[in-house]
Design a protein around this motif. Structure first.
Motif, PDB file in Angstrom:
ATOM      1  N   LYS A 440      70.788  70.987 101.476  1.00 25.10           N
ATOM      2  CA  LYS A 440      70.472  69.561 101.525  1.00 25.10           C
ATOM      3  C   LYS A 440      71.566  68.820 102.286  1.00 25.10           C
ATOM      4  O   LYS A 440      72.749  69.166 102.197  1.00 25.10           O
ATOM      5  N   VAL A 441      71.149  67.772 103.001  1.00 27.93           N
ATOM      6  CA  VAL A 441      72.067  66.875 103.713  1.00 27.93           C
ATOM      7  C   VAL A 441      71.777  65.471 103.215  1.00 27.93           C
ATOM      8  O   VAL A 441      70.615  65.043 103.209  1.00 27.93           O
ATOM      9  N   ASN A 442      72.816  64.765 102.767  1.00 31.24           N
ATOM     10  CA  ASN A 442      72.563  63.416 102.253  1.00 31.24           C
ATOM     11  C   ASN A 442      73.437  62.377 102.922  1.00 31.24           C
ATOM     12  O   ASN A 442      74.582  62.634 103.288  1.00 31.24           O
ATOM     13  N   GLY A 443      72.872  61.185 103.076  1.00 30.06           N
ATOM     14  CA  GLY A 443      73.637  60.007 103.418  1.00 30.06           C
ATOM     15  C   GLY A 443      74.076  59.311 102.149  1.00 30.06           C
ATOM     16  O   GLY A 443      73.755  59.752 101.034  1.00 30.06           O
ATOM     17  N   VAL A 444      74.795  58.181 102.287  1.00 28.13           N
ATOM     18  CA  VAL A 444      75.458  57.598 101.124  1.00 28.13           C
ATOM     19  C   VAL A 444      75.010  56.166 100.823  1.00 28.13           C
ATOM     20  O   VAL A 444      75.593  55.495  99.979  1.00 28.13           O
ATOM     21  N   SER A 445      73.981  55.693 101.502  1.00 25.47           N
ATOM     22  CA  SER A 445      73.263  54.476 101.129  1.00 25.47           C
ATOM     23  C   SER A 445      71.879  54.627 101.752  1.00 25.47           C
ATOM     24  O   SER A 445      71.680  55.447 102.655  1.00 25.47           O
ATOM     25  N   GLN A 446      70.928  53.843 101.262  1.00 28.16           N
ATOM     26  CA  GLN A 446      69.574  53.999 101.780  1.00 28.16           C
ATOM     27  C   GLN A 446      69.519  53.697 103.270  1.00 28.16           C
ATOM     28  O   GLN A 446      68.882  54.424 104.045  1.00 28.16           O
ATOM     29  N   LEU A 447      70.212  52.623 103.699  1.00 30.24           N
ATOM     30  CA  LEU A 447      70.227  52.282 105.126  1.00 30.24           C
ATOM     31  C   LEU A 447      70.874  53.406 105.934  1.00 30.24           C
ATOM     32  O   LEU A 447      70.335  53.832 106.971  1.00 30.24           O
ATOM     33  N   HIS A 448      72.012  53.885 105.468  1.00 29.20           N
ATOM     34  CA  HIS A 448      72.721  54.942 106.190  1.00 29.20           C
ATOM     35  C   HIS A 448      71.863  56.189 106.307  1.00 29.20           C
ATOM     36  O   HIS A 448      71.769  56.807 107.381  1.00 29.20           O
ATOM     37  N   SER A 449      71.213  56.587 105.220  1.00 30.31           N
ATOM     38  CA  SER A 449      70.377  57.794 105.254  1.00 30.31           C
ATOM     39  C   SER A 449      69.211  57.619 106.205  1.00 30.31           C
ATOM     40  O   SER A 449      68.848  58.552 106.944  1.00 30.31           O
ATOM     41  N   ASP A 450      68.607  56.419 106.200  1.00 27.85           N
ATOM     42  CA  ASP A 450      67.496  56.172 107.126  1.00 27.85           C
ATOM     43  C   ASP A 450      67.973  56.197 108.578  1.00 27.85           C
ATOM     44  O   ASP A 450      67.325  56.803 109.445  1.00 27.85           O
ATOM     45  N   LEU A 451      69.116  55.533 108.841  1.00 29.38           N
ATOM     46  CA  LEU A 451      69.627  55.503 110.217  1.00 29.38           C
ATOM     47  C   LEU A 451      70.066  56.889 110.668  1.00 29.38           C
ATOM     48  O   LEU A 451      69.917  57.234 111.852  1.00 29.38           O
ATOM     49  N   PHE A 468      66.703  66.456 104.273  1.00 31.84           N
ATOM     50  CA  PHE A 468      67.480  65.210 104.222  1.00 31.84           C
ATOM     51  C   PHE A 468      67.111  64.394 102.983  1.00 31.84           C
ATOM     52  O   PHE A 468      65.936  64.271 102.636  1.00 31.84           O
ATOM     53  N   THR A 469      68.127  63.830 102.354  1.00 31.48           N
ATOM     54  CA  THR A 469      67.909  62.972 101.195  1.00 31.48           C
ATOM     55  C   THR A 469      68.996  61.904 101.159  1.00 31.48           C
ATOM     56  O   THR A 469      69.907  61.913 101.991  1.00 31.48           O
ATOM     57  N   ASN A 470      68.867  60.990 100.217  1.00 35.73           N
ATOM     58  CA  ASN A 470      69.874  59.939 100.055  1.00 35.73           C
ATOM     59  C   ASN A 470      70.447  59.973  98.656  1.00 35.73           C
ATOM     60  O   ASN A 470      69.721  60.170  97.682  1.00 35.73           O
ATOM     61  N   VAL A 471      71.771  59.801  98.567  1.00 32.55           N
ATOM     62  CA  VAL A 471      72.417  59.512  97.289  1.00 32.55           C
ATOM     63  C   VAL A 471      73.356  58.334  97.534  1.00 32.55           C
ATOM     64  O   VAL A 471      74.407  58.494  98.160  1.00 32.55           O
ATOM     65  N   THR A 472      72.942  57.173  97.083  1.00 24.16           N
ATOM     66  CA  THR A 472      73.785  55.986  97.271  1.00 24.16           C
ATOM     67  C   THR A 472      75.071  56.151  96.479  1.00 24.16           C
ATOM     68  O   THR A 472      75.065  56.600  95.325  1.00 24.16           O
ATOM     69  N   ASN A 473      76.177  55.798  97.113  1.00 18.12           N
ATOM     70  CA  ASN A 473      77.487  55.906  96.462  1.00 18.12           C
ATOM     71  C   ASN A 473      77.548  55.081  95.186  1.00 18.12           C
ATOM     72  O   ASN A 473      76.733  54.186  94.963  1.00 18.12           O
ATOM     73  N   GLY A 474      78.563  55.369  94.389  1.00 14.58           N
ATOM     74  CA  GLY A 474      78.778  54.611  93.166  1.00 14.58           C
ATOM     75  C   GLY A 474      80.249  54.578  92.816  1.00 14.58           C
ATOM     76  O   GLY A 474      81.085  55.236  93.445  1.00 14.58           O
ATOM     77  N   LEU A 681      73.844  42.723 106.537  1.00 13.90           N
ATOM     78  CA  LEU A 681      72.883  43.683 105.986  1.00 13.90           C
ATOM     79  C   LEU A 681      73.271  45.075 106.469  1.00 13.90           C
ATOM     80  O   LEU A 681      72.662  45.652 107.370  1.00 13.90           O
ATOM     81  N   ASP A 682      74.317  45.601 105.848  1.00 14.47           N
ATOM     82  CA  ASP A 682      74.893  46.880 106.265  1.00 14.47           C
ATOM     83  C   ASP A 682      75.239  47.695 105.026  1.00 14.47           C
ATOM     84  O   ASP A 682      75.586  47.140 103.972  1.00 14.47           O
ATOM     85  N   GLY A 683      75.166  49.020 105.155  1.00 14.02           N
ATOM     86  CA  GLY A 683      75.581  49.894 104.062  1.00 14.02           C
ATOM     87  C   GLY A 683      74.893  49.537 102.763  1.00 14.02           C
ATOM     88  O   GLY A 683      73.706  49.191 102.707  1.00 14.02           O
ATOM     89  N   ALA A 684      75.659  49.583 101.676  1.00 16.49           N
ATOM     90  CA  ALA A 684      75.103  49.300 100.350  1.00 16.49           C
ATOM     91  C   ALA A 684      74.919  47.814 100.095  1.00 16.49           C
ATOM     92  O   ALA A 684      74.358  47.440  99.057  1.00 16.49           O
ATOM     93  N   ASN A 685      75.369  46.939 101.013  1.00 14.01           N
ATOM     94  CA  ASN A 685      75.091  45.508 100.851  1.00 14.01           C
ATOM     95  C   ASN A 685      73.595  45.263 100.682  1.00 14.01           C
ATOM     96  O   ASN A 685      73.174  44.369  99.944  1.00 14.01           O
ATOM     97  N   ILE A 686      72.798  46.053 101.384  1.00 15.72           N
ATOM     98  CA  ILE A 686      71.339  45.875 101.327  1.00 15.72           C
ATOM     99  C   ILE A 686      70.844  46.152  99.910  1.00 15.72           C
ATOM    100  O   ILE A 686      70.047  45.385  99.348  1.00 15.72           O
ATOM    101  N   GLU A 687      71.334  47.232  99.313  1.00 18.87           N
ATOM    102  CA  GLU A 687      70.910  47.577  97.956  1.00 18.87           C
ATOM    103  C   GLU A 687      71.489  46.609  96.927  1.00 18.87           C
ATOM    104  O   GLU A 687      70.852  46.324  95.903  1.00 18.87           O
ATOM    105  N   ILE A 688      72.694  46.089  97.195  1.00 19.82           N
ATOM    106  CA  ILE A 688      73.250  45.064  96.304  1.00 19.82           C
ATOM    107  C   ILE A 688      72.349  43.830  96.319  1.00 19.82           C
ATOM    108  O   ILE A 688      72.029  43.255  95.265  1.00 19.82           O
TER     109      ILE A 688
END
Length: 822
Positions: A440-451, A468-474, A681-688
């Motif tokens: 598995k390969v993951n990005g670290v926010s939904q936007l990052h994984s999509d991009l 490919f999957t996403n795991v948003t940081n915490g 609207l970048d990184g985890a700001n979008i999810e926040i």
């Protein structure tokens, strides 16, 4: 300190105040050979650490035995960086002993806060990557995940930063100067790491082609373990850091001939591998020592993991069911060819079964969309240092090319996807290697994984859509709320109980108190107390007074052009100009606080630090504005400094150029502590924004899609400069030497980058939107009840950003590991 100890006390295991106090006294006298007449603050701190370690050891041993007996699948987390900060508070909180320890320490006539400040930060990381790894270790232990973190025990961590005449000056980070009492050396955990040499091929008795890596230069990897306790659950996992030691010992012949330097030269060269952390986390530079460090980490860690596996299992096919290896960024991706080498050359598997094991065991987290940060090692360098691995990588590349040729990929696509680039100076693309070799390969926010799937790894996402999957940081709520903001943590616990510390989604219940006047007033009082505490620290350390009743507008992170500290300081100049033009202007008092380190070779970032300090010098010494506006750059940013700044922040600056910040975790820490975010609207700001609602965050600037369109149509920063008079004034002042009268041309590289070199990070493009949004920030701040409502809503909706949630996602989506809470 008296040392008479009642016989009925058992201080090494007791969890009460008396036992804890007696153990401190025993360690001072019998471990450190000190008494009250000669002991120092460090001795007292060291005695407390030994006392805490006593209470960890049984739990540590029991945890590891339980994992062994249960034949648990283990997670092996490989990271070149761990920013674990100070550990005393963290250890005591997770053991449920903070109040006990404080009372015991004060009962000995000592000051708990002084002892806590005595500890040095283990600065074993550059920024977010290393802090994320530390949060993940905490969460894995808290969730009962059988895990071990592997890294390097650098003699010198991230450099200490001084500011001299406004410039960053780097000094060695001597974090091990007095030893590190939280770690235990494991002399029997020592593995040989090979470099250089050549490979030979021969037929074995079965006629199978066998490869040997011979005539190698060997270095030892020696293990140092630090316990990682879960939150009050009896689980203690391990952070194992490797130190490089010589394999050859002391050259007695040279020494006897009087040549001491020759006698130790080889030892020193080998020990250089773990000597220093590379202080550059966003631009790849292909130094041989860095490649050595990466392989050193990978080889030692996999040898350790394989030894643990083979203690219990003799069927290598069980490796994917017993081991999940997570590579934190591209740095450990050499684990892929290394495990192939071990399985084929040492365990004598054929390619196909070995590759099957590798691709079901390895996983890769990508942390960047910037091509300049993706590692690409020259084949010439790698083949010299790691000749067998280069062979294996070439074979992986060959087989992969055959696969995608069959699937109909164009020549251009195949060239982009190759692991070994097809050019004169061929390079090994470590990101591509990670994708091809990982489960598995993951990005670290939904936007990052999509991009990631749309841009740098688009071809791979089409070829391997299920990979490919996403795991948003915490972030861990234990350190980033309970530890660093005890007032707010206590208020929350009084209202909703303490379950939020391990189930952060419980904070949702705090939203019920947004209209509760007493709760809002308590939140305001706690924020003010935190601001006063930070102001006292700044006054004590730097001799500068700041107004705790002003807006604390804070930007803390690595200094990099894409993070746009430049835009924040340009806003400060804009406010300054408004105040100079109209001294009676109704501008809310504001204190802009910056902190962060620039990579030593990053000239432009270091010039930005100089600009911030030069602007601060003018503004803070101008009596017309200094009561209303202050600008400060706090030197030597660290986890411990962040713990002081984040609870005191009113406004969190998360203003990177859209599409360039993979996730961010500072944004989460600020919001959890009741700061409002101004951001793109970048990184985890979008999810926040999704969690807190668009009315409770200040979003400005171009989106990713808008930036793409602007770049395609032609971006003209000079036209923006000419049309916006406030912006023009700011740029002209910086360019003319207004803030650097003794060197008028000093900041020309900055203004040239903005006006004549394309303004790649779109500072001018986003300036007006940013300044206008800051005016909205000010309007809302003047309405304190409304501001506090928004702050409470932010706090209440941060449950999604717990690193516990991140680790649950990893367990479910990537590792296939059971969470064993409680």
């Amino acid at each position: 300190m008296p040392t008479d100890i009642p016989h009925d006390l058992q201080p090494r295991t007791g969890m009460d105040v008396d036992a804890f106090r007696e153990d401190i006294k025993q360690h001072l006298q019998y471990t450190l050979a000190k008494d009250q007449y000669v002991s120092t603050e460090w001795d007292h701190y060291h005695s407390v650490v030994m006392t805490v370690m006593d209470r960890l050891h049984d739990r540590w041993i029991d945890t590891q035995q339980r994992y062994y007996q249960q034949k648990a699948k283990r997670v092996y987390y490989l990271s070149m960086e761990y920013l674990i900060g100070r550990l005393l508070d963290n250890m005591l909180i997770n053991l449920g002993l903070q109040d006990v320890a404080a009372e015991a320490i004060e009962g000995l006539g000592l000051d708990y806060d002084v002892l806590r400040e005595t500890e040095v930060d283990a600065g074993l990381g550059n920024g977010g990557l290393g802090r994320l790894a530390a949060c993940f270790l905490d969460s894995m232990a808290t969730l009962g995940v059988p895990a071990i973190g592997y890294g390097i025990r650098y003699d010198y961590g991230i450099f200490d930063q001084d500011i001299v005449d406004g410039w960053q000056v780097e000094k060695p980070d001597l974090w091990l100067e007095y030893g590190y009492p939280w770690s235990i050396v494991r002399p029997r955990k020592k593995y040989k790491i090979q470099f250089y040499g050549e490979t030979t091929a021969s037929k074995d008795a079965r006629g199978r082609l066998h490869f040997d890596w011979v005539n190698t230069h060997k270095v030892n990897a020696l293990a140092y373990d630090t316990p990682i306790p879960g939150f009050q659950n009896g689980v203690v996992n391990t952070l194992r850091l490797w130190k490089a030691t010589s394999d050859e010992g002391f050259d007695l012949k040279s020494f006897n001939q009087g040549d001491y330097i020759d006698a130790v030269r080889n030892n020193l060269l080998e020990e250089n591998i773990s000597r220093v952390l590379y202080p550059n986390d966003k631009v790849f530079k292909g130094q041989e020592l860095r490649l050595k460090q990466e392989y050193f980490l990978v080889s030692a860690s996999l040898q350790d993991a394989m030894q643990r596996f083979k203690k219990q299992f003799d069927d290598l096919r069980k490796i994917p069911a017993q081991m999940a290896v997570q590579c934190n960024d591209t740095h450990p991706n050499l684990a892929i060819p290394e495990l192939m080498r071990v399985l084929m050359d040492e365990e004598e598997l054929e390619w196909e079964p070995a590759w099957d094991i590798v691709t079901r065991t390895m996983n890769y987290t990508n942390h960047t969309l910037m091509p300049e940060a993706l590692e690409q090692w020259p084949v010439s360098l790698m083949s010299n240092l790691l000749p067998r691995h280069t062979q294996i990588i070439r074979e992986i590349d060959r087989r992969f090319l055959n696969t995608i040729r069959v699937s109909g990929r164009t020549r251009e696509q195949r060239e982009r996807m190759r692991i070994v680039s097809n050019e004169m100076n061929a390079r090994v693309r470590m990101g591509n290697l990670g994708i091809v070799g990982a489960k598995k390969v993951n990005g670290v926010s939904q936007l990052h994984s999509d991009l990631m799937k749309k841009t740098i790894f688009k071809d791979f996402a089409q070829e391997f859509p299920g990979k490919f999957t996403n795991v948003t940081n915490g972030i861990t709520p234990r350190r980033w709320l309970r530890q660093c903001n005890r007032g707010l943590a206590g208020l929350i616990s009084d209202r909703i109980g303490e379950e939020w510390m391990t189930h952060l989604d419980q904070l949702k219940r705090v939203q019920d108190f947004t209209e509760d006047d007493s709760f809002r007033e308590s939140v305001q009082q706690i924020k003010l107390a935190n601001k006063k505490r930070l102001a006292d620290y700044v006054k004590r350390q730097h001799g500068v007074g700041i107004n705790p009743h002003s807006i604390f507008d804070i930007q803390i992170k690595r200094i990099h052009e894409y993070k746009r500290q430049l835009m924040a300081v340009m806003h400060a100049v804009t406010l300054y100009n408004r105040l100079k033009e109209n001294p009676g202007a109704d501008i809310e008092p504001r204190t802009l606080l910056f902190a962060g380190k620039a990579a030593p070779g990053y000239t432009m970032a270091k010039l930005h630090i100089k600009l911030i300090n030069s602007v601060a010098e003018i503004i803070n010494n101008d009596p017309d504005v200094s009561d209303t506006l202050r600008v400060l750059f706090l030197p030597d940013y660290s986890v411990s400094l962040a713990e002081k700044m984040i609870p005191a922040a009113d406004l969190s600056e998360q203003i990177s150029t859209a599409g360039m910040e993979a996730s961010g975790t500072g944004n989460m820490k600020f919001a959890l502590n009741g700061a409002l975010t101004i951001g793109t609207l970048d990184g985890a700001n979008i999810e926040i924004r999704e969690q807190v609602g668009p009315d409770n965050i200040f979003i400005f600037g171009f989106t990713v899609d808008e930036i793409d369109a602007i770049r395609q149509n032609g971006y003209e920063p000079k036209a923006i400069y000419e049309e916006d008079q406030e912006l023009k004034q700011v740029i002209d002042q910086i360019h003319s030497g207004y803030f650097s009268p003794e060197a008028p041309n000093l900041f020309h590289p900055i203004t040239n980058a903005l006006l004549n070199e394309g303004d790649y990070f779109m500072v001018l493009g986003d300036y007006r939107s940013y300044v206008d949004k800051q005016a909205e920030v000010e309007r809302v701040y003047k309405q304190q009840p409304e501001w506090t409502r928004k702050a409470i809503i932010n706090i209440a909706n941060m449950g999604h950003f717990s690193s516990d949630r991140s680790i649950r996602d990893y367990c479910e989506r990537i590792w296939d590991v059971e969470v064993r809470e409680g």
